[in-house]
Structures are given as structure tokens and as C-alpha cells.
Design an enzyme around this catalytic site. Structure first.
Site, PDB file in Angstrom:
ATOM      1  N   GLY A 147     -11.394  50.198  54.858  1.00 55.42           N
ATOM      2  CA  GLY A 147     -13.034  49.869  54.571  1.00 55.42           C
ATOM      3  C   GLY A 147     -13.876  50.708  54.969  1.00 55.42           C
ATOM      4  N   CYS A 148     -13.788  51.477  56.291  1.00 55.91           N
ATOM      5  CA  CYS A 148     -14.671  52.218  56.797  1.00 55.91           C
ATOM      6  C   CYS A 148     -14.408  53.702  56.102  1.00 55.91           C
ATOM      7  CB  CYS A 148     -14.650  52.340  58.424  1.00 55.91           C
ATOM      8  SG  CYS A 148     -14.852  50.719  59.096  1.00 55.91           S
ATOM      9  N   THR A 149     -13.215  53.912  55.767  1.00 63.23           N
ATOM     10  CA  THR A 149     -13.084  55.228  55.202  1.00 63.23           C
ATOM     11  C   THR A 149     -13.624  55.102  53.625  1.00 63.23           C
ATOM     12  OG1 THR A 149     -11.164  55.733  56.351  1.00 63.23           O
ATOM     13  CG2 THR A 149     -11.271  56.725  54.037  1.00 63.23           C
ATOM     14  N   ALA A 180     -14.712  50.884  62.506  1.00 65.09           N
ATOM     15  CA  ALA A 180     -13.781  51.772  63.198  1.00 65.09           C
ATOM     16  C   ALA A 180     -13.464  52.975  62.053  1.00 65.09           C
ATOM     17  CB  ALA A 180     -12.605  51.185  63.443  1.00 65.09           C
ATOM     18  N   ALA A 198     -17.493  55.450  54.240  1.00 62.33           N
ATOM     19  CA  ALA A 198     -18.000  56.780  54.717  1.00 62.33           C
ATOM     20  C   ALA A 198     -17.534  57.900  53.420  1.00 62.33           C
ATOM     21  CB  ALA A 198     -16.933  57.303  56.007  1.00 62.33           C
TER      22      ALA A 198
END
Length: 155
Positions: free
Chosen positions: A45-47, A40, A50
Site C-alpha cells: 500500500g505504501c509503495t 512502512a 508513494a
């Protein structure tokens, strides 16, 4: 849930990016492509992951790799993510999770000791002939790009 392995054909896909453009695997024919699947946009974590790809993009490109991120988020949310984090590569929307499923990046996983179904943080590297060069599942968001670079150097 089937997982991809080196040498297998990469499943074809056509998805919409954060700008509403259509992006297909075939657009990268003759080039190496790193596809990272994440749960998401705008989550911690995804930030981290990315931004790690953003910060490493120039060195990856100099080694002949393009990068795309795929999540089940809608293009509008991906656009917000791109702008907030100054991301510099395509973010693709897979709202029906068909591509996530085809790449083995969606299914049962262990989350804080509980079994759940969702996106499995994964990275698939596609070679110039559209076959899988490297498949990594259940990757850690932090330090992932450095680990990936080591694996690619050994591949």
C-alpha cells in the site's frame, strides 16, 4: 488522539531525510506543502501511494505544491525505498513518532476488524502561512492523489 483541522497552525518539525539532511516545516514557509504519512516503506500500500505521488509530482508542483512523505522508518530504509521506486521528493524519518503524533497520524486504528495502534495513513496540506489547509485521515493508498487533487480544487 487530536486531529488537525483547516485553519490550525501546522505543528513545527525537524526530521532527517533519506540522505541524512535535516528538513524542517519552516523550510517550506511561503510555499504550500503536502505531507503524507504512511506506515512502512516498501510495503504494497505504501509503495502504491508513494509511486502515485511520484507520478503526480510535476502536476502538483505546477499547482504550487511541494511533497514530503513521513514514516517511522529509519533514513537507511527510506534511502532503499527511494532508490527502488525512483522517488523524487523527500522521505522523512520519524522513528520516535513525535511528528506523527502531533499531526494526529498515529494512534488507534481498525485493521482488518481488529483495533491496533499504529500509523494512520493521512495527508495534511499546509498553506503558505504554515496553517493547515486540508487534513485527510484514514485515506486509501490507491487513488489517493486523484482524490486529494479534487479536494484541493474545492478548498
Amino acid at each position: 488522539m487530536p486531529r488537525l483541522e483547516a485553519g490550525q497552525p501546522a505543528p513545527a518539525f525537524t526530521l532527517t531525510d533519506q540522505d541524512g539532511r535535516t528538513v524542517s516545516l519552516s523550510d517550506y514557509a511561503g510555499r504550500r506543502l503536502i505531507i503524507f504519512f504512511y506506515p512502512a516503506a516498501m510495503t504494497p500500500g505504501c509503495t502504491t501511494e508513494a509511486c502515485d505521488f511520484r507520478d503526480s509530482l510535476a502536476s502538483l508542483q505546477s499547482e504550487g505544491y511541494a511533497v514530503v512523505g513521513i514514516s517511522p522508518d529509519a533514513p537507511e530504509k527510506l534511502k532503499q525505498f527511494e532508490e527502488k521506486e525512483s522517488l523524487t521528493y523527500p522521505l522523512l524519518s520519524d522513528t520516535d513518532k513525535a511528528v506523527l503524533d502531533a499531526y494526529g497520524a498515529y494512534g488507534e486504528k481498525n485493521l482488518y476488524g481488529k483495533k491496533t495502534t499504529g500509523v494512520i495513513r493521512s495527508t495534511i496540506v499546509v498553506d503558505t502561512d504554515q496553517t493547515v489547509l486540508l487534513a485527510k485521515y484514514n485515506v486509501k493508498a490507491t487513488g489517493h492523489v486523484a482524490s486529494l487533487k479534487k479536494a484541493l480544487a474545492a478548498a
